[in-house]
Design a protein around this motif. Structure first.
Motif, mmCIF file in Angstrom:
data_model
loop_
_atom_site.group_PDB
_atom_site.id
_atom_site.type_symbol
_atom_site.label_atom_id
_atom_site.label_comp_id
_atom_site.label_asym_id
_atom_site.label_seq_id
_atom_site.Cartn_x
_atom_site.Cartn_y
_atom_site.Cartn_z
ATOM 1 N N LEU A 169 31.198 -13.371 -11.971
ATOM 2 C CA LEU A 169 31.999 -12.583 -11.035
ATOM 3 C C LEU A 169 31.185 -12.330 -9.775
ATOM 4 N N LEU A 170 31.706 -12.774 -8.641
ATOM 5 C CA LEU A 170 31.048 -12.560 -7.360
ATOM 6 C C LEU A 170 31.773 -11.442 -6.619
ATOM 7 N N LEU A 171 31.077 -10.337 -6.429
ATOM 8 C CA LEU A 171 31.635 -9.188 -5.718
ATOM 9 C C LEU A 171 30.949 -9.139 -4.356
ATOM 10 N N GLY A 172 31.636 -9.629 -3.343
ATOM 11 C CA GLY A 172 30.998 -9.750 -2.040
ATOM 12 C C GLY A 172 31.889 -9.358 -0.889
ATOM 13 N N ASP A 173 31.408 -9.684 0.319
ATOM 14 C CA ASP A 173 32.156 -9.362 1.534
ATOM 15 C C ASP A 173 32.565 -10.641 2.250
ATOM 16 N N SER A 174 32.692 -10.583 3.571
ATOM 17 C CA SER A 174 33.260 -11.688 4.338
ATOM 18 C C SER A 174 32.476 -12.987 4.254
ATOM 19 N N VAL A 175 31.148 -12.922 4.088
ATOM 20 C CA VAL A 175 30.372 -14.161 4.047
ATOM 21 C C VAL A 175 30.640 -14.954 2.769
ATOM 22 N N SER A 176 31.234 -14.293 1.778
ATOM 23 C CA SER A 176 31.627 -14.983 0.546
ATOM 24 C C SER A 176 33.140 -15.130 0.447
ATOM 25 N N ALA A 177 33.860 -14.577 1.419
ATOM 26 C CA ALA A 177 35.327 -14.592 1.380
ATOM 27 C C ALA A 177 35.927 -15.571 2.384
ATOM 28 N N SER A 178 35.132 -16.548 2.826
ATOM 29 C CA SER A 178 35.603 -17.606 3.731
ATOM 30 C C SER A 178 36.130 -17.051 5.051
ATOM 31 N N TYR A 179 35.442 -16.056 5.600
ATOM 32 C CA TYR A 179 35.865 -15.464 6.870
ATOM 33 C C TYR A 179 35.880 -16.520 7.975
#
Length: 212
Positions: free
Chosen positions: A34-44
């Protein structure tokens, strides 16, 4: 006006799909990171299938790996947001390892390092109480708030990893920032060109997770 049951079912399915995490069908996968991240992991700034998480999942499928990455990253997410979402995710998703890539937005907003630390500690406890091992990314930010704040901010992740006996990984964005072609115009988010590079870098970082 009464809506047809098929129409209602269609809307329900759309809502379910739109709120689902980005994962790829992998018949070999028995374990979930489970990767709990922000925009750099959310394909911004790009399509989901151009992001590094998607590319790494494709690589895992090709390799017939027993692991897949469940991407629960959201652009703009903070440690507070991650803490509020994590209990629900852990209740619904199969999780064999938790990776936290959060804190960047907290730092850019000048949040108190003590608050960031407390949120991270609580997230890790939620996972460890369920016997889920945790890996934490060492987040670094631009020096907007001066060297004193930056030093305190970066120390948070070292202290949290030590206190919780969690893995601490170097932030995958750091090697990219000196190459403008690998960053978007904001200087914060990696570009499309950088995504395969990140995927390869993270694949090596995750190797230890997948070998345990």
């Amino acid at each position: 006006m009464n809506k047809h049951p098929i129409y209602i079912l269609f809307l329900s399915l759309i809502a379910l799909i739109s709120t689902s995490f980005l994962t790829l069908a992998n018949p070999s996968a028995k374990h979930a990171i489970l990767l709990l991240g922000d925009s750099v992991s959310a394909s911004y700034g790009m399509k989901q299938n151009q992001g590094w998480v998607h590319l790494l999942n494709q690589q895992l499928i090709t390799q017939k790996s027993t692991y897949k990455i469940t991407n629960a990253s959201i652009s703009g997410e903070t440690t507070t947001g991650g803490l509020s979402r994590l209990p629900g995710i852990l209740a619904k998703e199969k999780v064999d390892h938790l990776v936290i890539e959060l804190g960047g937005n907290d730092g850019l907003r000048g949040y108190a390092p003590t608050k960031i630390k407390n949120n991270l500690l609580q997230m890790i406890k939620l996972a460890q109480d369920k016997k889920i091992p945790v890996t934490l990314y060492q987040i670094k930010i631009t020096p907007n708030y001066g060297p004193r704040y930056n030093k305190m901010f970066e120390q948070v992740f070292i202290d949290v990893a030590t206190e919780t006996n969690s893995n601490l990984l170097p932030f995958f964005v750091e090697p990219l920032v000196t190459d403008a072609s690998l960053m978007q115009k904001d200087g914060i988010h990696p570009s499309i060109k950088a995504q395969p590079i990140i995927a390869e870098f993270v694949a090596k970082q995750f190797q230890q997770i997948m070998e345990n």
